[in-house]
Scaffold this active site. Structure first.
Site, PDB file in Angstrom:
ATOM      1  N   THR A  29     -39.483  -7.067 -48.965  1.00 61.56           N
ATOM      2  CA  THR A  29     -39.536  -8.430 -49.524  1.00 61.56           C
ATOM      3  C   THR A  29     -38.442  -9.290 -48.898  1.00 61.56           C
ATOM      4  O   THR A  29     -38.681 -10.443 -48.513  1.00 61.56           O
ATOM      5  CB  THR A  29     -39.382  -8.391 -51.060  1.00 61.56           C
ATOM      6  OG1 THR A  29     -40.197  -7.329 -51.578  1.00 61.56           O
ATOM      7  CG2 THR A  29     -39.809  -9.699 -51.697  1.00 61.56           C
ATOM      8  N   GLU A 100     -25.550  -4.049 -51.056  1.00 58.74           N
ATOM      9  CA  GLU A 100     -26.273  -5.166 -51.681  1.00 58.74           C
ATOM     10  C   GLU A 100     -25.512  -5.686 -52.902  1.00 58.74           C
ATOM     11  O   GLU A 100     -25.453  -6.893 -53.138  1.00 58.74           O
ATOM     12  CB  GLU A 100     -27.671  -4.712 -52.102  1.00 58.74           C
ATOM     13  CG  GLU A 100     -28.595  -4.435 -50.927  1.00 58.74           C
ATOM     14  CD  GLU A 100     -29.875  -3.713 -51.312  1.00 58.74           C
ATOM     15  OE1 GLU A 100     -30.813  -3.760 -50.521  1.00 58.74           O
ATOM     16  OE2 GLU A 100     -29.938  -3.104 -52.398  1.00 58.74           O
TER      17      GLU A 100
HETATM   18  C1  5RP Z   1     -33.001  -1.762 -50.834  1.00 58.49           C
HETATM   19  C2  5RP Z   1     -33.466  -2.412 -52.075  1.00 58.49           C
HETATM   20  C3  5RP Z   1     -34.739  -3.185 -51.996  1.00 58.49           C
HETATM   21  O1  5RP Z   1     -34.469  -4.508 -52.319  1.00 58.49           O
HETATM   22  C4  5RP Z   1     -35.732  -2.596 -52.971  1.00 58.49           C
HETATM   23  O2  5RP Z   1     -35.908  -1.225 -52.670  1.00 58.49           O
HETATM   24  C5  5RP Z   1     -37.082  -3.317 -52.888  1.00 58.49           C
HETATM   25  O3  5RP Z   1     -37.663  -3.079 -51.639  1.00 58.49           O
HETATM   26  P1  5RP Z   1     -39.052  -3.708 -51.223  1.00 58.49           P
HETATM   27  O4  5RP Z   1     -38.835  -5.180 -51.147  1.00 58.49           O
HETATM   28  O5  5RP Z   1     -39.358  -3.098 -49.890  1.00 58.49           O
HETATM   29  O6  5RP Z   1     -40.065  -3.347 -52.270  1.00 58.49           O
HETATM   30  O7  5RP Z   1     -32.861  -2.353 -53.113  1.00 58.49           O
HETATM   31  O8  5RP Z   1     -31.889  -0.949 -51.059  1.00 58.49           O
END
Ligand code: 5RP
Length: 224
Positions: A29, A100
């Site tokens: 995303t 993050e």
């Molecule tokens: C990475 C994260 C991502 O934001 C979370 O896993 C969502 O990923 P995606 O957008 O591929 O569903 O926390 O560490």
């Protein structure tokens, strides 16, 4: 699901203006957001939450700075694995939750972007990633399991016979915890796990996200 991710990422990109310092999340995303920033050709500076996002942003021509090179971050936009009505999150599906969280909590604002499948009433259906130092990681896991949590080490390639442990950008391992039931007090779980020596951080985010843009598969969005 893919359309929801894309529209959420693109909507978040409309909030970015020339001159801003922007935190880039990690995951599929967040990639839609990064791509939208690349396409907009804005004069912005960015800070990435992972080597992967940094690589993609640089390839697209974005100006990426090290987090220690900036004194202010206007806005970080990142995905999530789960979000509840209080905007509590479980993150780390991409193994980047520690960076993050540092990036999001160092920013003036964090906006979550997600498709509607990530919206839950109670956290705990998704696995909770725990980043653990490699030194003593077996003991750390025993202590976590003694608290009643069952986990499995994340491997770099689950399909390979030679299953090597996944290593984060920080050089650590990830234990993914599976909860038997949905969580009513995730803060307590976080506090107990974080108290164990060797645990770097859990994937819980509390009181960090101020707004979430959720994309629907029909191409519309709504905010939480
Ligand atoms: C990475 C994260 C991502 O934001 C979370 O896993 C969502 O990923 P995606 O957008 O591929 O569903 O926390 O560490």
């Amino acid at each position: 699901m893919e359309i929801g991710k894309k529209v959420a990422g693109e909507k978040a990109a409309t909030l970015i203006e020339d001159g801003m310092v922007v935190g880039l999340g990690t995951g599929s995303t967040a990639l839609y957001f990064i791509q939208a920033l690349i396409d907009k050709k804005l004069r912005i500076k960015t800070v990435a939450s992972s080597k992967r996002s940094e690589e993609i942003a640089k390839k697209g021509g974005l100006h990426v700075l090290d987090i220690n090179e900036v004194t202010h971050i206007d806005l970080t936009v990142d995905g999530t694995d789960e979000i509840d009505p209080q905007k509590r999150l479980i993150k780390g599906g991409g193994g980047a939750h520690t960076r993050e969280k540092i990036l999001a909590s160092s920013s003036q604002e964090m906006i979550v972007i997600a498709d509607e499948s990530k919206v839950v009433k109670h956290l705990g259906k998704a696995k909770l990633p725990i980043e653990i130092l490699s030194y003593g990681h077996i003991f750390a896991r025993k202590k976590i399991e003694a608290l009643g949590y069952v986990g499995s080490w994340r491997v770099s390639d689950a399909t390979s016979l030679n299953q090597e442990l996944y290593v984060t950008d920080n050089g650590n391992f990830i234990l993914d915890i599976h909860f038997p039931a949905l969580l009513t007090h995730p803060e307590e779980v976080h506090t107990k796990i974080l108290a164990i020596p060797g645990v770097v951080d859990t994937g819980f985010f509390f009181n960090i996200a101020k707004r979430a843009i959720i994309g629907r598969s029909n191409g519309t969005t709504f905010n939480i």
